[in-house]
Write an enzyme that holds these catalytic residues in place. Sequence first.
Site, PDB file in Angstrom:
ATOM      1  N   GLU A  36       0.866  -1.189   0.000  1.00  0.00           N
ATOM      2  CA  GLU A  36       0.000   0.000   0.000  1.00  0.00           C
ATOM      3  C   GLU A  36       0.897   1.233   0.000  1.00  0.00           C
ATOM      4  OE1 GLU A  36      -3.699   2.152   2.384  1.00  0.00           O
ATOM      5  OE2 GLU A  36      -2.241   0.996   3.538  1.00  0.00           O
ATOM      6  N   GLU A  61       4.667   5.092   3.957  1.00  0.00           N
ATOM      7  CA  GLU A  61       4.070   6.366   4.369  1.00  0.00           C
ATOM      8  C   GLU A  61       5.186   7.363   4.671  1.00  0.00           C
ATOM      9  OE1 GLU A  61       0.935   7.816   4.520  1.00  0.00           O
ATOM     10  OE2 GLU A  61       2.255   9.467   5.066  1.00  0.00           O
ATOM     11  N   ASN A  88       9.393   8.209   1.472  1.00  0.00           N
ATOM     12  CA  ASN A  88       8.663   8.548   0.254  1.00  0.00           C
ATOM     13  C   ASN A  88       8.734   7.345  -0.701  1.00  0.00           C
ATOM     14  OD1 ASN A  88       7.984   9.630  -2.370  1.00  0.00           O
ATOM     15  ND2 ASN A  88       8.360  11.656  -1.494  1.00  0.00           N
ATOM     16  N   ASP A 110      -2.888  11.616  -2.768  1.00  0.00           N
ATOM     17  CA  ASP A 110      -2.954  13.080  -2.902  1.00  0.00           C
ATOM     18  C   ASP A 110      -3.275  13.429  -4.354  1.00  0.00           C
ATOM     19  OD1 ASP A 110      -2.270  13.187  -0.254  1.00  0.00           O
ATOM     20  OD2 ASP A 110      -0.140  13.542  -0.619  1.00  0.00           O
ATOM     21  N   LYS A 114      -2.682  20.948  -9.335  1.00  0.00           N
ATOM     22  CA  LYS A 114      -2.034  21.833 -10.323  1.00  0.00           C
ATOM     23  C   LYS A 114      -1.359  21.012 -11.413  1.00  0.00           C
ATOM     24  CE  LYS A 114      -1.213  25.628  -7.198  1.00  0.00           C
ATOM     25  NZ  LYS A 114      -0.383  25.993  -6.070  1.00  0.00           N
ATOM     26  N   GLU A 183      -9.452   5.427   6.333  1.00  0.00           N
ATOM     27  CA  GLU A 183      -9.878   6.599   7.135  1.00  0.00           C
ATOM     28  C   GLU A 183     -10.514   7.676   6.257  1.00  0.00           C
ATOM     29  OE1 GLU A 183      -6.317   5.886   8.074  1.00  0.00           O
ATOM     30  OE2 GLU A 183      -6.626   5.268  10.158  1.00  0.00           O
ATOM     31  N   GLU A 185     -11.787   7.329   3.327  1.00  0.00           N
ATOM     32  CA  GLU A 185     -13.015   6.806   2.719  1.00  0.00           C
ATOM     33  C   GLU A 185     -14.203   6.953   3.681  1.00  0.00           C
ATOM     34  OE1 GLU A 185     -12.401   2.883   1.224  1.00  0.00           O
ATOM     35  OE2 GLU A 185     -14.469   2.649   0.572  1.00  0.00           O
TER      36      GLU A 185
HETATM   37  C1  LIG Z   1      -4.927  11.654   1.447  1.00  0.00           C
HETATM   38  S1  LIG Z   1      -3.999  10.641   2.483  1.00  0.00           S
HETATM   39  C2  LIG Z   1      -4.857   9.068   2.440  1.00  0.00           C
HETATM   40  C3  LIG Z   1      -4.469   8.180   3.583  1.00  0.00           C
HETATM   41  C4  LIG Z   1      -5.082   6.768   3.559  1.00  0.00           C
HETATM   42  N1  LIG Z   1      -4.614   6.018   2.408  1.00  0.00           N
HETATM   43  C5  LIG Z   1      -6.594   6.814   3.570  1.00  0.00           C
HETATM   44  O1  LIG Z   1      -7.205   6.494   2.545  1.00  0.00           O
HETATM   45  O2  LIG Z   1      -7.151   7.152   4.623  1.00  0.00           O
HETATM   46  C6  LIG Z   1      -2.588  10.306   1.455  1.00  0.00           C
HETATM   47  C7  LIG Z   1      -1.424   9.747   2.262  1.00  0.00           C
HETATM   48  O3  LIG Z   1      -0.411   9.347   1.358  1.00  0.00           O
HETATM   49  C8  LIG Z   1       0.849   9.784   1.834  1.00  0.00           C
HETATM   50  N2  LIG Z   1       1.693   9.934   0.634  1.00  0.00           N
HETATM   51  C9  LIG Z   1       1.440  10.737  -0.427  1.00  0.00           C
HETATM   52  N3  LIG Z   1       2.410  10.613  -1.348  1.00  0.00           N
HETATM   53  C10 LIG Z   1       3.279   9.701  -0.851  1.00  0.00           C
HETATM   54  C11 LIG Z   1       4.500   9.155  -1.337  1.00  0.00           C
HETATM   55  N4  LIG Z   1       5.013   9.540  -2.514  1.00  0.00           N
HETATM   56  N5  LIG Z   1       5.153   8.248  -0.567  1.00  0.00           N
HETATM   57  C12 LIG Z   1       4.652   7.875   0.636  1.00  0.00           C
HETATM   58  N6  LIG Z   1       3.508   8.366   1.155  1.00  0.00           N
HETATM   59  C13 LIG Z   1       2.828   9.257   0.418  1.00  0.00           C
HETATM   60  C14 LIG Z   1       0.552  11.088   2.557  1.00  0.00           C
HETATM   61  O4  LIG Z   1       1.546  11.410   3.510  1.00  0.00           O
HETATM   62  C15 LIG Z   1      -0.797  10.758   3.214  1.00  0.00           C
HETATM   63  O5  LIG Z   1      -0.645  10.174   4.480  1.00  0.00           O
END
Ligand SMILES: C[S@@+](CC[C@H](N)C(=O)[O-])C[C@H]1O[C@@H](n2cnc3c(N)ncnc32)[C@H](O)[C@@H]1O
Length: 204
Positions: A36, A61, A88, A110, A114, A183, A185
């Site tokens: 994930e 994460e 990352n 995310d 843009k 979360e 969702e």
């Molecule tokens: C909008 S949140 C959604 C969290 C979770 N998946 C949920 O559905 O509740 C997006 C998560 O992805 C992480 N994230 C975004 N880009 C990432 C990346 N390139 N590598 C690791 N984590 C990333 C962010 O830090 C954030 O915690």
Amino acid sequence: MRTKFKAWTKPYIDEHPEVMISDDFLQAHPSPYFLEIGSGKGKFLYDMAFAHPDQFFVGVERNVTCAGIAAKKIVEGEITNAKLLFTNADEVLDKINDQSIKAIFLNFSDPWPKKRHHKRRLTAISYLRQYDRILIRGGQLFVKTDNDDLYAYSLETLAQSPLQIIEKLDDYDGRADFDMTTEYELAFREKGQKIHRIVAQKND
Ligand SMILES: C[S@@+](CC[C@H](N)C(=O)[O-])C[C@H]1O[C@@H](n2cnc3c(N)ncnc32)[C@H](O)[C@@H]1O
């Protein structure tokens, strides 16, 4: 839904190597597993690992507070078949072995609205090529999002990728067999927002 910084999370991550892994661990892992990307606070990872104790799940994460909260859930739930990388995804995808992943989950990634940031979207073509490399034959990519633009974009990039779209749902009811509510969702469903879902497969 910005996560408020919690100072305890970094020390917690450092003190729990039994759940926090590095890419060496992945390279040494003997059998295909589930990945994930962007696990947030870990509800999906925890629930999937709990429901499927014979499978192995890895979450990536990059946010320290989210990673720490997810780690605590896994440790306190005594879940041994889920691990986390606090990094990352860009730092780790290159290091994952070819054909070693059964499925990749992108849950409410995310949206990067843009245009100049679209290449950061986790369904940008550069990422899809990596997913194609690391997925086993028949392996799948699952995308869930509330975001119309990210949904449309992901369908377009997938159509240009080696992965084949096998399902697209504009209004996903959350009841697929191999899935759990995340979360984000939960929050979107409470507000009555539609959830989109794409399943794509590696065929050759
Ligand atoms: C909008 S949140 C959604 C969290 C979770 N998946 C949920 O559905 O509740 C997006 C998560 O992805 C992480 N994230 C975004 N880009 C990432 C990346 N390139 N590598 C690791 N984590 C990333 C962010 O830090 C954030 O915690």
